[in-house]
Design an enzyme around this catalytic site. Structure first.
Site, PDB file in Angstrom:
ATOM      1  N   ASP A  30      -4.031 -34.495 -35.992  1.00  8.22           N
ATOM      2  CA  ASP A  30      -4.839 -33.414 -35.403  1.00  8.22           C
ATOM      3  C   ASP A  30      -6.162 -33.963 -34.904  1.00  8.22           C
ATOM      4  OD1 ASP A  30      -3.528 -31.109 -37.756  1.00  8.22           O
ATOM      5  OD2 ASP A  30      -3.361 -30.985 -35.573  1.00  8.22           O
ATOM      6  N   ASP A 167       2.914 -24.570 -35.752  1.00  3.03           N
ATOM      7  CA  ASP A 167       1.847 -25.347 -36.388  1.00  3.03           C
ATOM      8  C   ASP A 167       0.809 -24.465 -37.061  1.00  3.03           C
ATOM      9  OD1 ASP A 167      -0.571 -27.780 -35.042  1.00  3.03           O
ATOM     10  OD2 ASP A 167       0.005 -27.232 -37.091  1.00  3.03           O
TER      11      ASP A 167
HETATM   12  C1  DX5 Z   1      -4.966 -26.686 -36.990  1.00  2.00           C
HETATM   13  C2  DX5 Z   1      -3.997 -27.871 -36.880  1.00  2.00           C
HETATM   14  C3  DX5 Z   1      -2.808 -27.730 -37.798  1.00  2.00           C
HETATM   15  C4  DX5 Z   1      -3.225 -27.610 -39.283  1.00  2.00           C
HETATM   16  C5  DX5 Z   1      -2.001 -27.442 -40.163  1.00  2.00           C
HETATM   17  O1  DX5 Z   1      -5.899 -26.756 -35.941  1.00  2.00           O
HETATM   18  O2  DX5 Z   1      -3.522 -27.997 -35.567  1.00  2.00           O
HETATM   19  O3  DX5 Z   1      -1.960 -28.874 -37.605  1.00  2.00           O
HETATM   20  O4  DX5 Z   1      -3.935 -28.770 -39.662  1.00  2.00           O
HETATM   21  O5  DX5 Z   1      -2.471 -27.399 -41.491  1.00  2.00           O
HETATM   22  P1  DX5 Z   1      -1.869 -26.300 -42.513  1.00  2.00           P
HETATM   23  O6  DX5 Z   1      -0.414 -26.629 -42.649  1.00  2.00           O
HETATM   24  O7  DX5 Z   1      -2.662 -26.544 -43.769  1.00  2.00           O
HETATM   25  O8  DX5 Z   1      -2.099 -24.964 -41.894  1.00  2.00           O
HETATM   26 ZN    ZN Z   2      -1.932 -29.454 -35.262  1.00  2.00          ZN
END
Ligand code: DX5
Ligand code: ZN
Length: 206
Positions: A30, A167
């Site tokens: 990310d 996501d």
């Molecule tokens: C948010 C990111 C996601 C997030 C997912 O901006 O794009 O990939 O980190 O993390 P969880 O699974 O904890 O929601």
């Molecule tokens: Zn992401």
């Protein structure tokens, strides 16, 4: 169902090698520039020394997409995904194709899904954000279910081949809502789990 484990904050970067040993299908990086989203994460110079040769699924939450493509192309990623809300979407799709990198387009929860229509026959993956881009550990947004199913039906009706990835907020409770996705991205549920293999298997439905 393929699993992409998301690395967001820099304390997680030290765990990339460990997580790769559990063989998730992808590691989701990310990248945040503090402009497109009001957070900064996984900038190239901060993360590059922690990366090995793995299936990287790079998620660019950035304004200057081409600048970050030129950095992250160096890690030989499987996918580079950028946001449909940015400028020059067509140019960046073509640029990634020229580089031979699979193209993903991400869409935020409050962006009209119609914005994707001009691109769906050109891209390899749609990343349906089921949380607001910018932070891990948020609650799954239930409206995402319809968006995934709409894209699933549209793909069949139009004989297209983009993968559907979702996501944010994906865990043992929400995985049942996203069975029409091909890939799920999960951060906190996997990374904070004392048994990573079992977390991955729960998401895989095994
Ligand atoms: C948010 C990111 C996601 C997030 C997912 O901006 O794009 O990939 O980190 O993390 P969880 O699974 O904890 O929601
Ligand atoms: Zn992401």
């Amino acid at each position: 169902m393929k699993i992409s484990v998301s690395i967001l904050n820099l304390k997680e970067k030290n765990r990339i090698k460990e997580i790769e040993l559990h063989r998730p299908d992808y590691i989701h990086i990310d990248v945040m520039d503090g402009i497109f989203v009001d957070n900064i994460s996984c900038l190239y110079n901060d993360i590059k020394n922690y990366l090995n040769d793995y299936n990287y699924d790079v998620h660019l939450m950035v304004d200057d997409v081409k600048k970050y493509i030129d950095e992250f192309k160096l890690i030989n990623p499987k996918y580079i995904t950028f946001h449909v809300e940015t400028n020059n979407v067509d140019d960046n799709i073509n640029y990634l194709k020229k580089l031979g990198i699979k193209v993903g387009l991400a869409i935020n929860p409050n962006t009209d899904i119609k914005l994707l229509l001009p691109y769906l026959d050109k891209i390899d993956l749609v990343l349906v954000m089921s949380v607001q881009a910018g932070y891990g550990g948020q609650e799954f947004i239930m409206d995402s279910i319809d968006r995934i199913n709409t894209l699933y039906k549209y793909r069949i009706k139009n004989n297209l081949s983009y993968k559907i990835s979702v996501d944010g907020g994906i865990n043992d409770k929400t995985i049942k809502y996203v069975e029409n996705a091909d890939i799920v991205v999960s951060g906190s549920y996997v990374i904070n789990n004392s048994d990573i293999d079992s977390a991955l298997n729960v998401l895989r439905g095994v």
